[in-house]
Design a protein around this motif. Structure first.
Motif, PDB file in Angstrom:
ATOM      1  N   LEU A 170      -4.152  13.185  -2.137  1.00 39.95           N
ATOM      2  CA  LEU A 170      -3.322  11.991  -2.247  1.00 39.95           C
ATOM      3  C   LEU A 170      -2.125  12.133  -1.316  1.00 39.95           C
ATOM      4  CD1 LEU A 170      -3.484  11.828  -6.110  1.00 39.95           C
ATOM      5  CD2 LEU A 170      -4.245   9.973  -4.607  1.00 39.95           C
ATOM      6  N   VAL A 171      -1.976  11.152  -0.414  1.00 41.35           N
ATOM      7  CA  VAL A 171      -0.885  11.191   0.555  1.00 41.35           C
ATOM      8  C   VAL A 171      -0.074   9.906   0.432  1.00 41.35           C
ATOM      9  CG1 VAL A 171      -0.242  11.434   2.978  1.00 41.35           C
ATOM     10  CG2 VAL A 171      -2.306  12.573   2.125  1.00 41.35           C
ATOM     11  N   PRO A 172       1.137   9.974  -0.110  1.00 45.04           N
ATOM     12  CA  PRO A 172       1.984   8.777  -0.171  1.00 45.04           C
ATOM     13  C   PRO A 172       2.262   8.220   1.219  1.00 45.04           C
ATOM     14  CG  PRO A 172       2.842  10.497  -1.614  1.00 45.04           C
ATOM     15  CD  PRO A 172       1.755  11.129  -0.789  1.00 45.04           C
ATOM     16  N   ARG A 173       2.347   6.916   1.309  1.00 43.14           N
ATOM     17  CA  ARG A 173       2.540   6.258   2.598  1.00 43.14           C
ATOM     18  C   ARG A 173       3.813   6.720   3.304  1.00 43.14           C
ATOM     19  NH1 ARG A 173       0.986   0.828   4.117  1.00 43.14           N
ATOM     20  NH2 ARG A 173       2.053   0.170   6.010  1.00 43.14           N
ATOM     21  N   ASP A 174       4.883   7.000   2.527  1.00 43.11           N
ATOM     22  CA  ASP A 174       6.161   7.350   3.140  1.00 43.11           C
ATOM     23  C   ASP A 174       6.275   8.842   3.470  1.00 43.11           C
ATOM     24  OD1 ASP A 174       6.365   8.390   0.600  1.00 43.11           O
ATOM     25  OD2 ASP A 174       8.161   7.279   0.040  1.00 43.11           O
ATOM     26  N   THR A 175       5.174   9.573   3.421  1.00 40.74           N
ATOM     27  CA  THR A 175       5.191  10.997   3.761  1.00 40.74           C
ATOM     28  C   THR A 175       5.526  11.173   5.246  1.00 40.74           C
ATOM     29  OG1 THR A 175       3.514  11.473   2.083  1.00 40.74           O
ATOM     30  CG2 THR A 175       3.825  13.121   3.822  1.00 40.74           C
ATOM     31  N   PRO A 176       6.502  12.005   5.588  1.00 41.69           N
ATOM     32  CA  PRO A 176       6.768  12.272   7.015  1.00 41.69           C
ATOM     33  C   PRO A 176       5.504  12.772   7.720  1.00 41.69           C
ATOM     34  CG  PRO A 176       8.527  13.165   5.655  1.00 41.69           C
ATOM     35  CD  PRO A 176       7.454  12.715   4.699  1.00 41.69           C
ATOM     36  N   GLY A 177       5.248  12.218   8.908  1.00 43.18           N
ATOM     37  CA  GLY A 177       4.053  12.562   9.649  1.00 43.18           C
ATOM     38  C   GLY A 177       2.929  11.553   9.494  1.00 43.18           C
ATOM     39  N   CYS A 202       0.862  -1.192   0.000  1.00 43.66           N
ATOM     40  CA  CYS A 202       0.000   0.000   0.000  1.00 43.66           C
ATOM     41  C   CYS A 202       0.895   1.238   0.000  1.00 43.66           C
ATOM     42  CB  CYS A 202      -0.914   0.004   1.227  1.00 43.66           C
ATOM     43  SG  CYS A 202      -1.899   1.511   1.389  1.00 43.66           S
ATOM     44  N   GLN A 203       0.911   1.938  -1.094  1.00 42.09           N
ATOM     45  CA  GLN A 203       1.821   3.073  -1.249  1.00 42.09           C
ATOM     46  C   GLN A 203       1.122   4.423  -1.264  1.00 42.09           C
ATOM     47  OE1 GLN A 203       4.745   2.686  -4.348  1.00 42.09           O
ATOM     48  NE2 GLN A 203       5.057   0.502  -3.959  1.00 42.09           N
ATOM     49  N   ILE A 204      -0.222   4.437  -1.358  1.00 40.22           N
ATOM     50  CA  ILE A 204      -0.908   5.721  -1.464  1.00 40.22           C
ATOM     51  C   ILE A 204      -2.218   5.693  -0.669  1.00 40.22           C
ATOM     52  CG2 ILE A 204      -2.084   5.038  -3.616  1.00 40.22           C
ATOM     53  CD1 ILE A 204      -0.746   8.576  -2.721  1.00 40.22           C
ATOM     54  N   PHE A 205      -2.472   6.792   0.045  1.00 42.32           N
ATOM     55  CA  PHE A 205      -3.733   6.998   0.745  1.00 42.32           C
ATOM     56  C   PHE A 205      -4.529   8.090   0.032  1.00 42.32           C
ATOM     57  CE2 PHE A 205      -0.878   5.467   4.022  1.00 42.32           C
ATOM     58  CZ  PHE A 205      -1.659   4.612   4.790  1.00 42.32           C
ATOM     59  N   ILE A 206      -5.810   7.856  -0.170  1.00 41.86           N
ATOM     60  CA  ILE A 206      -6.718   8.947  -0.524  1.00 41.86           C
ATOM     61  C   ILE A 206      -7.357   9.390   0.785  1.00 41.86           C
ATOM     62  CG2 ILE A 206      -8.802   9.630  -1.743  1.00 41.86           C
ATOM     63  CD1 ILE A 206      -8.102   7.673  -3.931  1.00 41.86           C
TER      64      ILE A 206
END
Length: 404
Positions: A202-209, A178-182
């Motif tokens: 769109l928020v990538p899973r590896d986004t800080p926070g 799972c690499q992306i969150f809507i």
């Protein structure tokens, strides 16, 4: 409405039924055994990857998406009997054919609302089955059945959005693929129109926070094949403004567009779950003897099986009518029927599976049969995509309005 399946549907049904018999059902036990040997329970067993490769080779891929540019180009009416077949093995078959939630709904959102850059970065690898995704809407602190209650903040800061909030039961988020969150949150919490306060980004899973805190269970099941259901924290997570889907204030409308097809897809698969339960019930009834005669000769068992068959036939007709209406007059024109199947189908299928469990005795609640897991999935769908009571309220108000 023509009740006969067209030639393309019949061809795909035959291929899919053969695929289930030859590959999917035999893989069910193999997948459990392989998962037990994985380093992480969230990793994908090799047999699932093998199923995906075979399904794609046979053209049984992305059947859910009516957009011919991105999917199989099937109508809802054509897809309904195919989704029913995959519902007979809900843990494996939808994933094997790249037709598993929440990816299906997310791909529909991206295909309909995303810009070309977003489609290239996220939709294409999802269509190819290379990554998985999650839809982050439900929150633990509010009644999320009313989407206007959502408290997650999406605040603009220059060329970025800052996302802060907590979500839970975010399906698919435990899967390492799972690499992306809507993510749905409020960009205008004080806005006058409560249905224009929300946006999707769109928020990538590896986004800080972004932190995936824990896996949430459903009746003790972790639903590994769909990537689990996670609690996720967004602590001042920053993404570019370009990650906005559609326009600011369009999140509520996008959510409604996403949930309509999602609801009918769930109901299509539920029919297959009920058929699997009836099959198991009949096999058990002819194999077991109690008090001097086969269970198949017991009057109460006759009643259970007959009632289950009548119920499934009724539900299937309502689901097919709804699919036909969505194709001919659109989701808005099929609003009443979508709500009707969302109310009726999970409730009835839960009852059928419950009877099958009863007939299996201790085996029915064990891991040796799929019934307990089928029950957990069906019962959850009385809550997911809007609880029954919300749909009952809305449907009743539409009916009463005719007489005011």
């Amino acid at each position: 409405m023509d009740f006969a399946f067209d030639a393309r549907t019949e061809e795909l049904r035959a291929k899919l039924l053969a695929f289930m018999d030859e590959y999917v059902y035999p893989a069910e036990q193999v997948a459990h055994e392989q998962r037990a040997r994985l380093a992480s329970p969230w990793d994908t067993p090799q047999v699932v990857e093998d199923l995906k490769a075979e399904a794609r080779r046979q053209g049984l891929w992305n059947l859910f998406l009516p957009d011919a540019e991105h999917g199989a180009g099937l109508t809802n009416l054509q897809y309904a009997p195919l989704a029913e077949i995959t519902g007979r093995s809900p843990q494996l078959a939808p994933t094997a054919t790249n037709c598993a939630a929440p990816d299906t709904g997310n791909m529909e959102v991206l295909a309909q609302f995303a810009d070309e850059a977003q489609k290239k970065q996220w939709l294409q690898p999802l269509l190819a089955g290379e990554i998985r995704s999650a839809f982050a809407m439900t929150e633990p602190e509010v009644a999320s059945s009313d989407a206007t209650n959502i408290t997650t903040h999406i605040e603009r800061d220059g060329d970025e959005y800052v996302i802060t909030g907590r979500k839970w039961y975010i399906s698919g988020a435990m899967n390492p693929d799972c690499q992306i969150f809507i993510v749905m949150g409020k960009t205008d919490p004080g806005g006058e129109d409560i249905r224009r306060q929300q946006s999707m980004v769109l928020v990538p899973r590896d986004t800080p926070g972004v932190t995936v805190d824990r896996a949430m269970q459903v009746f003790g099941y972790e639903d590994h094949y769909h990537g689990g259901h996670a609690e996720v924290t967004f602590d001042h997570a920053r993404v570019p403004v370009a990650n906005l889907i559609g326009e600011e204030g369009g999140g509520f409308a996008i959510a409604q567009a996403r949930l309509g097809p999602g609801r009918i897809h769930h109901c299509m698969r539920l029919i297959g779950m009920a058929e699997r339960a009836i099959e198991l019930m009949c096999r058990r009834a002819v194999d077991r003897t109690a008090f001097g005669k086969a269970l198949a000769q017991q009057g109460v068992v006759h009643n259970w099986i007959a009632d289950a068959r009548v119920t499934v036939e009724q539900l299937r007709l309502l689901v097919l009518k709804t699919a036909w209406l969505m194709d001919t007059v659109g989701n808005r024109g099929a609003h009443t029927e979508i709500q009707a199947i969302k109310i009726a189908t999970p409730r009835a299928v839960v009852d059928i599976i419950d009877r099958a469990i009863q007939l299996h005795g201790a085996g029915g609640v064990s891991q040796d049969f799929p019934l307990a897991e089928l029950y957990a999935g069906a019962r959850t769908l009385m809550i997911a995509d809007g609880p029954d009571e919300v749909h009952q309220r809305s449907l009743a108000r539409r009916e009463i309005k005719k007489y005011l």
